[in-house]
Design a protein around this motif. Structure first.
Motif, PDB file in Angstrom:
ATOM      1  N   THR A 155     -20.152 -13.217 -20.715  1.00  0.00           N
ATOM      2  CA  THR A 155     -20.591 -14.234 -21.252  1.00  0.00           C
ATOM      3  C   THR A 155     -20.317 -13.840 -22.872  1.00  0.00           C
ATOM      4  N   ARG A 179     -13.274 -18.562 -22.101  1.00  0.00           N
ATOM      5  CA  ARG A 179     -12.739 -19.076 -20.971  1.00  0.00           C
ATOM      6  C   ARG A 179     -11.175 -19.399 -20.968  1.00  0.00           C
ATOM      7  N   ARG A 221     -26.728 -17.291 -19.028  1.00  0.00           N
ATOM      8  CA  ARG A 221     -27.185 -15.893 -18.696  1.00  0.00           C
ATOM      9  C   ARG A 221     -27.314 -15.421 -20.150  1.00  0.00           C
ATOM     10  N   ALA A 226     -21.962  -6.393 -15.266  1.00  0.00           N
ATOM     11  CA  ALA A 226     -20.917  -6.416 -14.277  1.00  0.00           C
ATOM     12  C   ALA A 226     -20.646  -5.079 -13.849  1.00  0.00           C
ATOM     13  N   THR A 260     -17.091 -10.959 -14.503  1.00  0.00           N
ATOM     14  CA  THR A 260     -18.180 -12.238 -14.955  1.00  0.00           C
ATOM     15  C   THR A 260     -18.541 -11.772 -16.325  1.00  0.00           C
ATOM     16  N   VAL A 319     -24.996 -10.260 -19.143  1.00  0.00           N
ATOM     17  CA  VAL A 319     -24.228 -10.189 -17.883  1.00  0.00           C
ATOM     18  C   VAL A 319     -23.888  -8.733 -17.379  1.00  0.00           C
ATOM     19  N   THR A 346     -11.342 -14.056 -16.342  1.00  0.00           N
ATOM     20  CA  THR A 346     -12.875 -13.545 -16.383  1.00  0.00           C
ATOM     21  C   THR A 346     -13.481 -14.718 -16.065  1.00  0.00           C
ATOM     22  N   SER A 347     -14.657 -14.675 -15.380  1.00  0.00           N
ATOM     23  CA  SER A 347     -15.602 -15.779 -15.043  1.00  0.00           C
ATOM     24  C   SER A 347     -16.629 -16.042 -16.290  1.00  0.00           C
ATOM     25  N   VAL A 348     -16.566 -16.660 -17.102  1.00  0.00           N
ATOM     26  CA  VAL A 348     -17.391 -16.870 -18.166  1.00  0.00           C
ATOM     27  C   VAL A 348     -18.586 -17.790 -17.995  1.00  0.00           C
ATOM     28  N   VAL A 349     -19.556 -17.203 -18.008  1.00  0.00           N
ATOM     29  CA  VAL A 349     -20.948 -18.089 -17.808  1.00  0.00           C
ATOM     30  C   VAL A 349     -21.815 -18.399 -19.079  1.00  0.00           C
TER      31      VAL A 349
END
Length: 354
Positions: free
Chosen positions: A146, A156, A168, A173, A144, A171, A162-165
């Protein structure tokens, strides 16, 4: 004379005590080493912000570039790296700032250096679009992460593994830390100081820097409705009128409003038509729907996460000035609009109850 000497000694003692209070608490642990990558057109605050945090925390901070030639940074200055890829020592923390990353994220020598140093480091941290460099090393795969607000969707697409948020600022990880843009690198550095030296030490560093550190949250612009408006809207408006002033820019995650004072010879309806055409072509909203008011346009659309929105643009004449128009644009969530209002109480509370 004795009184004067006593006063002087008192002053020296006070200054010495103040100096000790301003320095981070002493620690018996060995000094952590922090390597900060430099490259042409690196963003100034992306590396100087974390550098200051780590330095005040008592870490051994040094800069590294492909070679020791001066590196031009975003503000126009030049910085002389302390080490090159060939002679840089290992570090506990490796910082990858953002900036003009198009060339460096494709540079094999840079990617190889990051991977080698990452294998020896306890943590690797990216700032802003430095996340794209990390993505090219493969270090973000399966994690995860950002990045800066305007690049969340691009990352993304760029790194589908990758889990891009977007909600936040920092991040964590595990070994890899990613942050949002610009000043978020300071938050990331403070987060790492907390992990390596304890939360109290990080709090003390933030206080010394007079920085409003909010480790449990903070400003995450990628989650705000502002992200749905065209970037650099004020510059785009210059194609249709002179932008005299940005009147306001405010909102939250579900709503954002911007207002501009424009000088133009065009009538309001004509100006709105031109601006509406520009807004409809920027790739997110589609065709505009004219409302009953000739000075207003609306768009109904969904963002990349499937959330429904309404955008409204309006132009109003400024009283007392034939050449000025007030342009206002707003985006608001349709989910909030569709929520039912809470039912009103059918009886009054008994006196004395709260």
């Amino acid at each position: 004379m004795k009184t004067a000497w006593r006063f002087a000694l008192l002053i020296v003692s006070f200054v010495s005590t103040l100096a000790i209070a301003q320095a981070p608490p002493a620690t018996a642990s060995p000094s952590r080493k922090v390597a900060i990558l430099l490259f042409d057109n690196v963003e100034n605050i992306d590396f100087t912000g974390p550098m200051q945090v780590f330095a005040v925390a008592g870490f051994d901070v040094f800069t590294v570039a492909a070679d020791r030639r001066p590196v031009g940074i975003s503000s126009g200055m030049k910085v002389l790296p302390q080490y090159s890829f060939a002679d840089a020592p290992d570090a506990d923390v490796v910082v990858i700032p953002g900036g003009d990353t198009d060339n460096v994220m494709m540079d094999k020598a840079t990617l190889d250096w990051i991977n080698v140093k990452a294998s020896h480091a306890r943590h690797v941290m990216s700032v802003c679009n430095g996340a794209f460099i990390l993505a090219h090393t493969g270090l973000l795969d399966g994690l995860t992460a950002t990045t800066t607000s305007g690049n969340v969707d691009a990352l993304r697409q760029h790194s589908p593994g990758t889990s891009v948020v977007r909600d936040r600022r920092v991040v964590d990880a595990g070994k890899i830390i990613t942050t949002g843009g610009f000043l978020a690198g300071i938050d990331g550095a403070l987060h790492l100081v907390a992990r390596l030296r304890g939360n109290g030490h990080a709090q003390f560093v933030a206080q010394t820097l007079e920085y409003d550190w909010r480790p449990d949250g903070g400003y995450a612009p990628a989650a705000y409705a502002l992200r749905l408006l065209p970037m650099y809207l004020d510059q785009k408006l210059e194609n249709f009128a002179q932008v005299d002033k940005v009147i306001s820019s405010s909102g939250n995650a579900n709503r954002w409003n911007m207002s501009f004072l424009l000088t133009t010879q065009a009538p309001a309806a004509s100006l709105l038509t031109q601006i509406g055409s520009m807004l409809s072509s920027h790739g997110k909203w589609g065709e505009a729907v004219a409302t009953a008011e000739s000075q207003k346009m609306e768009w109904a659309f969904q963002d990349v996460d499937g959330k429904p929105w309404i955008a409204t643009a309006r132009v109003d004449h400024v009283k007392g000035n034939d050449k000025q128009q007030l342009f206002t644009i707003e985006v608001k969530s349709r989910q909030n609009l569709n929520r039912k209002k809470p039912a009103q109480p059918t009886s009054r509370p008994i006196r004395g109850q709260v």
